[in-house]
Design a protein around this motif. Structure first.
Motif, PDB file in Angstrom:
ATOM      1  N   PHE A  55       0.826  -1.205   0.000  1.00 40.38           N
ATOM      2  CA  PHE A  55       0.000   0.000   0.000  1.00 40.38           C
ATOM      3  C   PHE A  55       0.863   1.259   0.000  1.00 40.38           C
ATOM      4  N   ILE A  56       1.975   1.243   0.712  1.00 44.06           N
ATOM      5  CA  ILE A  56       2.798   2.438   0.890  1.00 44.06           C
ATOM      6  C   ILE A  56       3.722   2.685  -0.293  1.00 44.06           C
ATOM      7  N   MET A  57       4.195   1.665  -0.951  1.00 46.67           N
ATOM      8  CA  MET A  57       5.204   1.827  -2.001  1.00 46.67           C
ATOM      9  C   MET A  57       4.800   2.784  -3.133  1.00 46.67           C
ATOM     10  N   PRO A  58       3.608   2.698  -3.725  1.00 43.29           N
ATOM     11  CA  PRO A  58       3.281   3.647  -4.804  1.00 43.29           C
ATOM     12  C   PRO A  58       3.292   5.098  -4.338  1.00 43.29           C
ATOM     13  N   TYR A  59       2.826   5.345  -3.106  1.00 47.10           N
ATOM     14  CA  TYR A  59       2.827   6.705  -2.580  1.00 47.10           C
ATOM     15  C   TYR A  59       4.248   7.191  -2.317  1.00 47.10           C
ATOM     16  N   LEU A  60       5.104   6.319  -1.843  1.00 49.94           N
ATOM     17  CA  LEU A  60       6.487   6.675  -1.603  1.00 49.94           C
ATOM     18  C   LEU A  60       7.190   7.013  -2.921  1.00 49.94           C
ATOM     19  N   ILE A  61       6.957   6.223  -3.945  1.00 44.91           N
ATOM     20  CA  ILE A  61       7.550   6.494  -5.258  1.00 44.91           C
ATOM     21  C   ILE A  61       7.041   7.830  -5.810  1.00 44.91           C
ATOM     22  N   ALA A  62       5.740   8.100  -5.661  1.00 43.72           N
ATOM     23  CA  ALA A  62       5.177   9.369  -6.136  1.00 43.72           C
ATOM     24  C   ALA A  62       5.776  10.553  -5.380  1.00 43.72           C
ATOM     25  N   MET A  63       6.006  10.394  -4.081  1.00 44.74           N
ATOM     26  CA  MET A  63       6.606  11.476  -3.299  1.00 44.74           C
ATOM     27  C   MET A  63       8.044  11.749  -3.741  1.00 44.74           C
ATOM     28  N   VAL A  64       8.811  10.702  -4.013  1.00 48.26           N
ATOM     29  CA  VAL A  64      10.197  10.885  -4.459  1.00 48.26           C
ATOM     30  C   VAL A  64      10.228  11.571  -5.822  1.00 48.26           C
ATOM     31  N   ILE A  65       9.373  11.155  -6.735  1.00 46.57           N
ATOM     32  CA  ILE A  65       9.316  11.788  -8.055  1.00 46.57           C
ATOM     33  C   ILE A  65       8.878  13.245  -7.926  1.00 46.57           C
ATOM     34  N   GLY A  66       7.896  13.520  -7.075  1.00 45.50           N
ATOM     35  CA  GLY A  66       7.448  14.900  -6.851  1.00 45.50           C
ATOM     36  C   GLY A  66       8.546  15.772  -6.271  1.00 45.50           C
ATOM     37  N   TYR A  67       9.309  15.244  -5.333  1.00 44.67           N
ATOM     38  CA  TYR A  67      10.412  15.995  -4.742  1.00 44.67           C
ATOM     39  C   TYR A  67      11.487  16.302  -5.779  1.00 44.67           C
ATOM     40  N   MET A  68      11.815  15.298  -6.602  1.00 45.67           N
ATOM     41  CA  MET A  68      12.820  15.510  -7.640  1.00 45.67           C
ATOM     42  C   MET A  68      12.337  16.537  -8.661  1.00 45.67           C
TER      43      MET A  68
END
Length: 87
Positions: A55-68
């Motif tokens: 459940f957490i992995m897609p949100y974590l990936i989206a947050m990293v991409i958003g930060y970059m």
């Protein structure tokens, strides 16, 4: 017209993929029930941990991409500022 076609294809894909996900839920439930009947309850806790991980992995990936993306946009914006003037 392209937007409507895209929307309809998205709904169709969602309905088709949901049938497969319901089958997986039944398999997990059967596995946990079988282990509870034999007296082993640790499988249920491990299954819950796995669900939270997935459940957490897609949100974590989206947050990293958003930060970059944010850092890159900020860097590009600072390149266009020259001696206090914006171009």
């Amino acid at each position: 017209m392209k937007v409507i076609k895209g929307f309809l294809l998205t709904i169709l894909f969602t309905l088709i993929s949901q049938i497969q996900s319901l089958a997986q839920c039944a398999m997990c439930r059967a596995s946990v029930e079988n282990n509870v009947h034999t007296g082993e309850t640790s499988v249920g806790a491990g299954l819950n941990t796995g669900i939270l991980y997935l459940f957490i992995m897609p949100y974590l990936i989206a947050m990293v991409i958003g930060y970059m993306w944010y850092k890159n946009a900020k860097k590009r914006k600072s390149k266009f500022v020259f001696q206090g003037e914006k171009f």
